[in-house]
Design a protein around this motif. Structure first.
Motif, PDB file in Angstrom:
ATOM      1  N   TYR A 165      -1.530   1.103  12.292  1.00 46.65           N
ATOM      2  CA  TYR A 165      -2.644   1.316  11.372  1.00 46.65           C
ATOM      3  C   TYR A 165      -2.542   2.693  10.721  1.00 46.65           C
ATOM      4  CZ  TYR A 165      -5.599  -2.686  12.820  1.00 46.65           C
ATOM      5  OH  TYR A 165      -6.131  -3.929  13.036  1.00 46.65           O
ATOM      6  N   VAL A 166      -3.366   2.910   9.715  1.00 46.18           N
ATOM      7  CA  VAL A 166      -3.501   4.197   9.041  1.00 46.18           C
ATOM      8  C   VAL A 166      -4.984   4.538   8.959  1.00 46.18           C
ATOM      9  CG1 VAL A 166      -1.379   3.939   7.675  1.00 46.18           C
ATOM     10  CG2 VAL A 166      -3.566   3.153   6.739  1.00 46.18           C
ATOM     11  N   GLU A 167      -5.272   5.811   8.769  1.00 43.79           N
ATOM     12  CA  GLU A 167      -6.660   6.215   8.562  1.00 43.79           C
ATOM     13  C   GLU A 167      -7.105   5.708   7.201  1.00 43.79           C
ATOM     14  OE1 GLU A 167      -9.125  10.272   7.814  1.00 43.79           O
ATOM     15  OE2 GLU A 167      -7.737  10.320   9.524  1.00 43.79           O
TER      16      GLU A 167
ATOM     17  N   TRP B 123      -4.225   5.025  18.489  1.00 50.11           N
ATOM     18  CA  TRP B 123      -4.370   3.634  18.077  1.00 50.11           C
ATOM     19  C   TRP B 123      -3.613   3.340  16.787  1.00 50.11           C
ATOM     20  CZ3 TRP B 123      -5.159  -0.049  21.250  1.00 50.11           C
ATOM     21  CH2 TRP B 123      -5.847   0.192  22.442  1.00 50.11           C
ATOM     22  N   CYS B 124      -3.460   4.340  15.904  1.00 46.34           N
ATOM     23  CA  CYS B 124      -2.604   4.127  14.717  1.00 46.34           C
ATOM     24  C   CYS B 124      -1.160   3.882  15.160  1.00 46.34           C
ATOM     25  CB  CYS B 124      -2.680   5.329  13.768  1.00 46.34           C
ATOM     26  SG  CYS B 124      -4.127   5.336  12.700  1.00 46.34           S
ATOM     27  N   GLU B 125      -0.697   4.649  16.139  1.00 48.93           N
ATOM     28  CA  GLU B 125       0.660   4.472  16.661  1.00 48.93           C
ATOM     29  C   GLU B 125       0.812   3.098  17.317  1.00 48.93           C
ATOM     30  OE1 GLU B 125       4.593   5.110  17.721  1.00 48.93           O
ATOM     31  OE2 GLU B 125       3.360   6.325  16.380  1.00 48.93           O
TER      32      GLU B 125
ATOM     33  N   ILE C 144      -9.771   3.339  11.117  1.00 51.62           N
ATOM     34  CA  ILE C 144      -8.349   3.053  10.914  1.00 51.62           C
ATOM     35  C   ILE C 144      -8.192   1.554  10.687  1.00 51.62           C
ATOM     36  CG2 ILE C 144      -7.609   5.052  12.275  1.00 51.62           C
ATOM     37  CD1 ILE C 144      -6.921   3.099  14.572  1.00 51.62           C
TER      38      ILE C 144
ATOM     39  N   THR D 174     -10.724  -3.655  11.395  1.00 55.16           N
ATOM     40  CA  THR D 174     -10.485  -2.219  11.461  1.00 55.16           C
ATOM     41  C   THR D 174     -11.059  -1.710  12.782  1.00 55.16           C
ATOM     42  OG1 THR D 174     -12.537  -1.681  10.290  1.00 55.16           O
ATOM     43  CG2 THR D 174     -10.542  -1.958   8.954  1.00 55.16           C
TER      44      THR D 174
ATOM     45  N   ALA E  71      -7.629   8.183  17.188  1.00 57.08           N
ATOM     46  CA  ALA E  71      -7.125   7.577  15.947  1.00 57.08           C
ATOM     47  C   ALA E  71      -5.605   7.678  15.900  1.00 57.08           C
ATOM     48  CB  ALA E  71      -7.764   8.237  14.728  1.00 57.08           C
ATOM     49  N   GLU E  72      -5.065   8.837  16.271  1.00 60.17           N
ATOM     50  CA  GLU E  72      -3.607   8.997  16.301  1.00 60.17           C
ATOM     51  C   GLU E  72      -2.974   7.984  17.247  1.00 60.17           C
ATOM     52  OE1 GLU E  72      -3.148  13.066  17.482  1.00 60.17           O
ATOM     53  OE2 GLU E  72      -3.568  13.826  15.464  1.00 60.17           O
TER      54      GLU E  72
ATOM     55  N   PRO F 252      -2.393  -0.887   6.874  1.00 57.62           N
ATOM     56  CA  PRO F 252      -2.102  -0.070   5.689  1.00 57.62           C
ATOM     57  C   PRO F 252      -2.292  -0.788   4.360  1.00 57.62           C
ATOM     58  CG  PRO F 252      -0.135  -0.305   7.077  1.00 57.62           C
ATOM     59  CD  PRO F 252      -1.261  -1.007   7.761  1.00 57.62           C
TER      60      PRO F 252
END
Length: 125
Positions: free
Chosen positions: A28-30, A22-24, A40, A53, A19-20, A43
């Motif tokens: 994206y955000v959780e 792919w958010c980077e 995720i 998502t 998640a960290e 935002p």
């Protein structure tokens, strides 16, 4: 009436790390967590928006490598070379799936070895 893709699910050993990453990569955000699974997404819109998502689903049997379905990403605010540097710094690594070196895209693997491609064309965020 037609369907559209709203979620993509990726089996993984470490949903938090994935998640960290792919958010980077995606900005994206959780947006949700159920058990060990983490969802995720964008935002402002989260689930149901124009972008799907991504659910990172805890699995004891993830299948890394070249999957039958893979993710392609495009840079939004820089050229392909600069985006490649950013993705490598975030934890991606080059992957070889038999490409010739003449392709316009770059083949990478995420921290668990899942192959994805960085395309050349810049698109809007």
């Amino acid at each position: 009436m037609a369907c559209r893709i709203t979620e993509l699910i990726l089996d993984c050993a470490d949903p938090v790390r994935m998640a960290e990453f792919w958010c980077e990569v995606l900005g994206y955000v959780e947006i949700g967590k159920e058990g060990d699974d983490i969802e995720i997404g964008p935002p402002e819109t989260g689930f149901g928006g124009p972008q799907p998502t991504l659910i990172l689903s805890r699995s004891d049997d993830p299948k890394p490598g070249k999957l039958p379905l893979h993710i392609d990403v495009n840079p939004t605010d820089r050229d392909q070379d600069a985006e490649l540097e950013r993705l490598l710094a975030a934890g991606a690594r080059p992957a070889d799936v038999g490409q010739t070196g003449e392709e316009s895209w770059r083949v990478l693997a995420d921290p668990e070895g899942n192959v994805f491609c960085l395309l050349r064309k810049r698109v809007g965020p």
